[in-house]
Design an enzyme around this catalytic site. Sequence first.
Site, PDB file in Angstrom:
ATOM      1  N   HIS B  71      51.795  47.997  34.209  1.00  0.00           N
ATOM      2  CA  HIS B  71      50.923  46.822  34.311  1.00  0.00           C
ATOM      3  C   HIS B  71      51.667  45.556  33.888  1.00  0.00           C
ATOM      4  O   HIS B  71      51.668  45.164  32.730  1.00  0.00           O
ATOM      5  CB  HIS B  71      49.678  47.022  33.440  1.00  0.00           C
ATOM      6  CG  HIS B  71      48.553  46.118  33.819  1.00  0.00           C
ATOM      7  ND1 HIS B  71      47.268  46.541  33.950  1.00  0.00           N
ATOM      8  CD2 HIS B  71      48.541  44.800  34.118  1.00  0.00           C
ATOM      9  CE1 HIS B  71      46.497  45.530  34.314  1.00  0.00           C
ATOM     10  NE2 HIS B  71      47.251  44.453  34.407  1.00  0.00           N
ATOM     11  N   LEU B  74      54.674  39.723  37.399  1.00  0.00           N
ATOM     12  CA  LEU B  74      55.995  39.100  37.556  1.00  0.00           C
ATOM     13  C   LEU B  74      55.904  37.691  38.131  1.00  0.00           C
ATOM     14  O   LEU B  74      56.880  36.952  38.129  1.00  0.00           O
ATOM     15  CB  LEU B  74      56.899  39.971  38.435  1.00  0.00           C
ATOM     16  CG  LEU B  74      57.357  41.292  37.786  1.00  0.00           C
ATOM     17  CD1 LEU B  74      58.220  42.092  38.769  1.00  0.00           C
ATOM     18  CD2 LEU B  74      58.124  41.059  36.494  1.00  0.00           C
ATOM     19  N   ARG B  75      54.722  37.328  38.634  1.00  0.00           N
ATOM     20  CA  ARG B  75      54.412  35.948  39.042  1.00  0.00           C
ATOM     21  C   ARG B  75      55.125  35.444  40.291  1.00  0.00           C
ATOM     22  O   ARG B  75      54.848  34.339  40.739  1.00  0.00           O
ATOM     23  CB  ARG B  75      54.698  34.959  37.895  1.00  0.00           C
ATOM     24  CG  ARG B  75      53.989  35.257  36.601  1.00  0.00           C
ATOM     25  CD  ARG B  75      52.494  35.160  36.746  1.00  0.00           C
ATOM     26  NE  ARG B  75      51.806  35.254  35.463  1.00  0.00           N
ATOM     27  CZ  ARG B  75      50.567  35.717  35.332  1.00  0.00           C
ATOM     28  NH1 ARG B  75      49.886  36.141  36.376  1.00  0.00           N
ATOM     29  NH2 ARG B  75      49.993  35.759  34.152  1.00  0.00           N
ATOM     30  N   ASN B 105      48.482  39.686  41.988  1.00  0.00           N
ATOM     31  CA  ASN B 105      47.912  38.325  41.954  1.00  0.00           C
ATOM     32  C   ASN B 105      48.975  37.241  41.960  1.00  0.00           C
ATOM     33  O   ASN B 105      49.025  36.369  41.099  1.00  0.00           O
ATOM     34  CB  ASN B 105      46.962  38.159  40.767  1.00  0.00           C
ATOM     35  CG  ASN B 105      47.622  38.399  39.429  1.00  0.00           C
ATOM     36  OD1 ASN B 105      48.683  39.021  39.365  1.00  0.00           O
ATOM     37  ND2 ASN B 105      47.017  37.898  38.367  1.00  0.00           N
ATOM     38  N   ASP B 163      43.672  43.638  40.080  1.00  0.00           N
ATOM     39  CA  ASP B 163      43.741  43.263  38.669  1.00  0.00           C
ATOM     40  C   ASP B 163      43.534  41.763  38.479  1.00  0.00           C
ATOM     41  O   ASP B 163      44.098  40.952  39.192  1.00  0.00           O
ATOM     42  CB  ASP B 163      45.089  43.666  38.072  1.00  0.00           C
ATOM     43  CG  ASP B 163      45.147  43.339  36.601  1.00  0.00           C
ATOM     44  OD1 ASP B 163      44.333  43.902  35.861  1.00  0.00           O
ATOM     45  OD2 ASP B 163      45.970  42.492  36.203  1.00  0.00           O
ATOM     46  N   HIS B 190      40.574  46.895  36.981  1.00  0.00           N
ATOM     47  CA  HIS B 190      40.327  45.946  35.888  1.00  0.00           C
ATOM     48  C   HIS B 190      38.821  45.963  35.681  1.00  0.00           C
ATOM     49  O   HIS B 190      38.072  45.435  36.495  1.00  0.00           O
ATOM     50  CB  HIS B 190      40.817  44.563  36.295  1.00  0.00           C
ATOM     51  CG  HIS B 190      40.584  43.494  35.263  1.00  0.00           C
ATOM     52  ND1 HIS B 190      41.500  42.509  34.994  1.00  0.00           N
ATOM     53  CD2 HIS B 190      39.541  43.260  34.428  1.00  0.00           C
ATOM     54  CE1 HIS B 190      41.021  41.705  34.050  1.00  0.00           C
ATOM     55  NE2 HIS B 190      39.823  42.147  33.691  1.00  0.00           N
ATOM     56  N   ASP B 316      50.448  44.792  30.244  1.00  0.00           N
ATOM     57  CA  ASP B 316      49.745  43.677  30.885  1.00  0.00           C
ATOM     58  C   ASP B 316      50.492  42.362  30.611  1.00  0.00           C
ATOM     59  O   ASP B 316      49.884  41.329  30.334  1.00  0.00           O
ATOM     60  CB  ASP B 316      48.287  43.579  30.420  1.00  0.00           C
ATOM     61  CG  ASP B 316      47.466  42.649  31.321  1.00  0.00           C
ATOM     62  OD1 ASP B 316      47.981  42.186  32.354  1.00  0.00           O
ATOM     63  OD2 ASP B 316      46.297  42.382  30.979  1.00  0.00           O
ATOM     64  N   HIS B 320      52.562  32.878  30.925  1.00  0.00           N
ATOM     65  CA  HIS B 320      51.959  31.585  31.245  1.00  0.00           C
ATOM     66  C   HIS B 320      52.787  30.471  30.627  1.00  0.00           C
ATOM     67  O   HIS B 320      53.344  30.633  29.541  1.00  0.00           O
ATOM     68  CB  HIS B 320      50.528  31.482  30.708  1.00  0.00           C
ATOM     69  CG  HIS B 320      49.554  32.317  31.469  1.00  0.00           C
ATOM     70  ND1 HIS B 320      49.208  32.051  32.768  1.00  0.00           N
ATOM     71  CD2 HIS B 320      48.876  33.434  31.117  1.00  0.00           C
ATOM     72  CE1 HIS B 320      48.340  32.961  33.188  1.00  0.00           C
ATOM     73  NE2 HIS B 320      48.124  33.814  32.207  1.00  0.00           N
TER      74      HIS B 320
END
Lengths: 324, 436
Positions: B71, B74-75, B105, B163, B190, B316, B320
């Site tokens: 989980h 990696l953006r 996402n 998720d 999720h 997870d 950010h």
Amino acid sequence: MERKRHLLGLEGVSAEDIQVLLDSAETMIEISQRDVKKVPVLRGKTVVNLFLENSTRTRISFEIAAKRLSADTINLSGGGSSLSKGETLADTARNLAAMSPDAIVIRHPSAGAAILLAEVLDCPIINAGDGAHEHPTQALLDLFTIRQAKPELKGLTVTIVGDILHSRVARSNIYGLLTLGAKVRLCGPPTLLPPMFEHLGAELHYDLATAVRDADVMMMLRIQRERQGHNFFPTLDEYARYFCLTEELLAEASSDVIILHPGPMNRGIEISSGVADGPYSLMMNQVANGVAMRMAVLYQLIIPGHDGIRGSEIPERTPTSATG
Amino acid sequence: MNTETQNAARRILVKGGHLIDPSRDVSEKADVLITAGVVEAIDKPGAIPSDGAEVVDARGLFVAPGFVDMHVHLREPGYEYKETVATGCLSAVVGGVTSVACMANTNPVNDSGAVTKYIIDKAKVAGLANVFPVGAVSIGLGGEALAEFGEMFEAGIVAVSDDGHPIMKSSLMRHALEYAKMFGIPVIAHEEDLDLCCGGVMNEGLMSIRLGLEGIPSVGESAMVARDIELARYTGGRLHVAHVSTAESVEMVRRAKHDGLDVTCEATPHHFTLDDSAVAGYNTNAKMYPPLRTERDVAAVRAGIADGTVDSIATDHAPHHRDEKASHFDEAAKGVVGLETVLPLTLALVRDETLTLERMVDALSTQPARNLGIERGTLARGSVADLVVFDADRAWNVNATELASKSKNTPFDGWEMRGKVTRTIVAGRSVWEDAA
């Protein structure tokens, strides 16, 4: 090390600090009764009112308070400020701070906003209401109003009725009242009065008649009409049926009960007009006292030589380890 | 020289360490010889001659299959200012994580074979950890229309998940569980009922009352866990419950497993280490979904890991940017980074005797690899040589600014940790070594 001088909330503020502020407001009352309602104690000082949530009463009260002490006031509100241009709260505050104000009064819809400013800025921060967190000057003026009417706060039974869950006024009052030795009853429907409030040291009641019995102070909170759409209660009518303070219910209270309401009130919903306009209602005293109380807060925080009132110091979790 | 020939030439002998390989029930002193990217030999200490191989001195250290984090965010693509596949993989190997499953996402969302392939290609270029993409359950994570599992599966996904966007539509969840059976992949859920959690920013409890923040009730999670377990029972699908945070959820997963359902479950280090008191002072690095819960929930999650109900530990990892966390709490981004602190935080459970070291490695490596159906999490002879060497006692302090991740949003900044990865080997290549 110099202590930062803020009023962020009443949680954790000592009885002594609260008494200092209440005593100080006593002397401010007199100024508001003079023919020339102005003293030069904050001459040359600048107070910024940063109001990022709608407010009329509180903003005007702070502005009059600052002016009566001869401070210069700057008013900023959400719509016309750089926040509507995408600037963050902290950046807006830094920019204001660079202009060397002597205090910033902040009203914000999010809990913790005043604490965020206090972490970023050196100048005194006064919380004029942050989300559902605290509204310390409202609670102070309530305490002051009670103290005017009753010889001793200690031992009084104060019942707060309404939307406790979303109320910053309730929270600040709970802390202040308990610190000064009053007993606090909270009353509302279970949807707006979660059981966790008991852990703050208050008694919980779902039945207004029980909550009124022998109460010395009834503090009625404004019911937000928009809560109606979220099923916290079916309708305002039904809310009023169970939680409107009427003269009939009031008969069960202590014979010299006083009624407080932070305003603006909904007549016929949380309070009947008979009660609102009756002899026990001190609502207009609250408004007058609000100016004196805020004068006291501004004075105590801006003028050096005081220790300051910190408030709302929820300690950071002490540096911790995972070393077992 | 391409990677294949480099690997062919490279021989590494990991010598003198204590080998823990839960896939074969091994926990003993042993040397491991890696050749051409695979485990060639395992033998008693000193039994394998070095024969020109690079020797990794593992005396006093533990040797285990590289950790598998099922989980991770990696953006990339889309949020490269938070993390890239390369920086995320570096963060992973610093933490001993040799395989990551990355969530969908991104922007664009990983709901197509093209995005899946893009991520895999980026990971190959980075050449650090293995990256196994997780595809979206629904197109655009919109919660309405099933994404093309088949196209993504052929491009390399190992699971599907929306998720961050709980699936409110029960029929979509039902069909996802059914349709995923065609590919043998789990649906990672999720579990938050957005209607119940609506507007909340932290656990609903005394702390949210004190802080005046909107609460997220624990039943918002457990109600969804209950729904999805029943859907898994009904469909026979493979359900993986992500980042479990409440005592009730743990208990329901325990019963589901007892009933023989194909249900697996992970917990994060923050959920088994911190409770909602960490939010005090409006600490935005303690904001994540699901939120930090109560002491009682933390204890239940720990007990769940100990008895295997919570079979896996996953971070997870949710990077950010500083600016996204510098806001007031309501507005702050949700999520924390975790790859570089997972080992010491899990070792703390070993030190307080919640877990054995063997169970710890099982939860970090072997079980998550099984959940994803990937041939990792083992050091059996002939398996891919993804391996981690760690010092279980080394003390160090977390300094957020020194994290390898592009983002620094950890709730553990300043914490004293014990346990550090000293060497990470992926497919027989040493990709990270502790300088100290």
